[in-house]
Enzyme design. Structure first.
Site, mmCIF file in Angstrom:
data_model
loop_
_atom_site.group_PDB
_atom_site.id
_atom_site.type_symbol
_atom_site.label_atom_id
_atom_site.label_comp_id
_atom_site.label_asym_id
_atom_site.label_seq_id
_atom_site.Cartn_x
_atom_site.Cartn_y
_atom_site.Cartn_z
ATOM 1 N N ARG A 112 0.827 -1.220 0.000
ATOM 2 C CA ARG A 112 0.000 0.000 0.000
ATOM 3 C C ARG A 112 0.858 1.264 0.000
ATOM 4 O O ARG A 112 0.513 2.261 0.639
ATOM 5 C CB ARG A 112 -0.937 0.040 1.213
ATOM 6 N N SER A 137 -10.983 -0.670 3.123
ATOM 7 C CA SER A 137 -10.152 -0.817 4.334
ATOM 8 C C SER A 137 -9.775 0.566 4.847
ATOM 9 O O SER A 137 -9.216 1.365 4.096
ATOM 10 C CB SER A 137 -8.859 -1.559 4.019
ATOM 11 N N GLU A 193 -5.152 3.749 6.399
ATOM 12 C CA GLU A 193 -4.751 3.447 5.028
ATOM 13 C C GLU A 193 -5.254 4.565 4.122
ATOM 14 O O GLU A 193 -4.691 4.833 3.079
ATOM 15 C CB GLU A 193 -5.373 2.098 4.613
HETATM 16 N N1 EPU Z 1 -10.529 -10.691 9.684
HETATM 17 C C1 EPU Z 1 -11.193 -10.864 10.872
HETATM 18 N N2 EPU Z 1 -12.354 -10.159 11.078
HETATM 19 C C2 EPU Z 1 -12.871 -9.334 10.165
HETATM 20 C C3 EPU Z 1 -12.192 -9.156 8.943
HETATM 21 C C4 EPU Z 1 -11.009 -9.843 8.707
HETATM 22 O O1 EPU Z 1 -10.762 -11.610 11.745
HETATM 23 O O2 EPU Z 1 -13.919 -8.738 10.427
HETATM 24 C C5 EPU Z 1 -9.265 -11.414 9.455
HETATM 25 C C6 EPU Z 1 -9.441 -12.860 9.026
HETATM 26 O O3 EPU Z 1 -8.415 -13.596 9.654
HETATM 27 C C7 EPU Z 1 -9.175 -12.816 7.540
HETATM 28 C C8 EPU Z 1 -8.114 -11.750 7.467
HETATM 29 O O4 EPU Z 1 -8.497 -10.787 8.448
HETATM 30 O O5 EPU Z 1 -8.712 -14.033 7.055
HETATM 31 C C9 EPU Z 1 -7.948 -11.087 6.138
HETATM 32 O O6 EPU Z 1 -9.190 -10.524 5.731
HETATM 33 P P1 EPU Z 1 -9.421 -10.162 4.177
HETATM 34 O O7 EPU Z 1 -9.128 -11.343 3.328
HETATM 35 O O8 EPU Z 1 -10.745 -9.522 4.032
HETATM 36 O O9 EPU Z 1 -8.260 -9.127 3.874
HETATM 37 P P2 EPU Z 1 -7.790 -7.803 4.624
HETATM 38 O O10 EPU Z 1 -6.369 -8.001 4.972
HETATM 39 O O11 EPU Z 1 -8.716 -7.381 5.699
HETATM 40 C C10 EPU Z 1 -6.879 -6.771 2.416
HETATM 41 C C11 EPU Z 1 -6.964 -5.440 1.723
HETATM 42 C C12 EPU Z 1 -8.307 -5.302 1.012
HETATM 43 C C13 EPU Z 1 -8.467 -6.470 0.037
HETATM 44 C C14 EPU Z 1 -8.373 -7.777 0.814
HETATM 45 C C15 EPU Z 1 -8.495 -9.000 -0.053
HETATM 46 C C16 EPU Z 1 -5.597 -3.970 3.148
HETATM 47 C C17 EPU Z 1 -5.588 -2.830 4.114
HETATM 48 N N3 EPU Z 1 -6.803 -4.362 2.714
HETATM 49 O O12 EPU Z 1 -7.878 -6.730 3.438
HETATM 50 O O13 EPU Z 1 -8.289 -4.129 0.274
HETATM 51 O O14 EPU Z 1 -9.724 -6.396 -0.627
HETATM 52 O O15 EPU Z 1 -7.091 -7.811 1.495
HETATM 53 O O16 EPU Z 1 -7.285 -9.315 -0.623
HETATM 54 O O17 EPU Z 1 -4.542 -4.470 2.773
HETATM 55 C C18 EPU Z 1 -8.873 -1.855 0.394
HETATM 56 O O18 EPU Z 1 -7.677 -1.628 0.271
HETATM 57 O O19 EPU Z 1 -9.737 -0.933 0.531
HETATM 58 C C19 EPU Z 1 -9.301 -3.217 0.439
HETATM 59 C C20 EPU Z 1 -10.563 -3.544 0.621
#
Ligand code: EPU
Length: 358
Positions: free
Chosen positions: A170, A244, A344
């Protein structure tokens, strides 16, 4: 040959409520649209860029928490073209003001692979390199070739290649230091070879397995990503948000071991950046959920009930309230885990946020 005439931008006072997806009330005392890169040099000669305008795409990663003291400049250049093609790949050049998801949809319709995992990421093409957008195991930097940018310092155009962009998680050159570059167009390399597609991200793999798809094509991945995102991320047009809100924090192995001794189920991923050796990335959504903020609302703001990393605005609130809400959530995470969350999103507000971020 058609010669584009430098068009005078339209300067005016403008409410910004509809220009950033968090939808807070704010007004720009000077606002204009850039439709063509030919508008830039004349503006530079007039000394206009010395006033450090806020550059805005669709405002899906920018939050105006107070009225900006600087002019706001919306980048609205359009156009998508194939600038090079070989048997196995194409190079696509897209103007900065194009909608990112529409570019993805166009690529999928041509059966070009590489960006289908980045479907439904809100925002413009020009904003994509700034934070090196990423989702489901793919980042813009995986397909990026170069971009064309205008130097607001020197009044000249430059082609900037991948190395110089210094992409990280990011992050990129465009997020650091004194803002210099106005991105005009982005060139990416897409593949016609579907063996190179990326489907190993866990939630994507599980989704495809359920459908019995073993070798997904570009269209399958696109459909899967769109349905996963729609099932857990709120539509900003219905419930204002910026995706995010915080970055996934990168912490040292030492801190991770310490946290893990207290929270054995704490997930961690490779930090994914050569500068972050000996570090791991922790999902901020998990930290926020554990700290008790998932689905919790306070006043006009809340952390979304389906995904704890998405801060939503229920309407009618201002930047001061948002700031207080952020402090509560980050404070709860800091108290429980000793980990500081960083936004972010790009917060614009001269009275609250340090000047480096405005
Ligand atoms: N999780 C929880 N509770 C929640 C949400 C997530 O415990 O309410 C944990 C779970 O362990 C899950 C992990 O977080 O497995 C990862 O969640 P997710 O796959 O949704 O990915 P993220 O790390 O929360 C990142 C990006 C997103 C992107 C997703 C999918 C960042 C800040 N965000 O989110 O990007 O869509 O991966 O690859 O890196 C954005 O940048 O606006 C965005 C949505």
């Amino acid at each position: 040959m058609t010669v584009e005439v430098a068009e005078r931008p339209h300067f005016k006072t403008q409410s910004l409520e509809g220009y950033h997806s968090m939808g807070l009330k704010a007004t720009a005392s000077e606002f204009f649209l850039i439709h063509s890169k030919h508008q830039l040099a004349p503006l530079w000669r007039e000394g206009w860029f010395d006033r450090r305008p806020v550059l805005l795409g669709e405002g899906t990663n920018t939050v105006f928490i107070t009225d900006p003291k600087r002019p706001v400049c919306k980048i609205a250049m359009k156009g998508i073209r194939i600038s090079d093609e070989s048997e196995s790949s194409v190079r696509v050049q897209a103007a900065a003001g194009e909608n990112w998801h529409q570019l993805v949809t166009w690529a999928v319709a041509q059966n070009y692979g590489g960006i289908e995992n980045l479907a439904l990421i809100p925002g413009t093409v020009g904003a994509a390199p700034v934070q090196n957008i990423g989702a489901y195991g793919v980042e813009l930097s995986d397909v990026f070739e170069e971009l064309e940018a205008f130097s607001m310092k020197h009044g000249t155009f430059k082609t900037i290649g991948r190395e110089e962009c210094r992409f990280g998680y990011r992050s990129s050159l465009f997020k650091h230091g004194e803002p210099e570059w106005l991105i005009c167009s982005v060139s990416i390399r897409l593949t016609k070879d579907h063996h190179k597609l990326s489907s190993s991200y866990q939630s994507l793999e599980t989704y495809l397995e359920k459908l019995g798809i073993q070798t997904p094509g570009v269209g399958d991945l696109y459909q899967a990503v769109c349905s996963i995102r729609k099932s857990k991320l709120p539509d900003p047009k219905i419930l204002p948000n910026c995706g995010s809100f915080f970055k996934n924090p990168v912490i040292s192995m030492e801190r991770f071991r310490h946290c893990k001794s207290m929270f054995p189920d704490m997930p961690a991923y490779p930090a994914g950046d050569s500068t972050a050796k000996g570090h791991v990335k922790i999902p901020a959504g998990w930290l926020i959920e554990k700290a008790g903020w998932k689905g919790r609302r306070k006043g006009g703001f809340g952390m979304y009930r389906q995904h704890a990393l998405v801060l939503v605005h229920f309407g009618g609130s201002g930047g001061g309230e948002l700031h207080a809400f952020m402090e509560e959530v980050t404070g709860a995470v800091l108290n429980l885990f000793g980990i500081q969350l960083e936004p972010e999103v790009h917060l614009i507000g001269d009275t609250i946020i340090p000047s480096t971020q405005t």
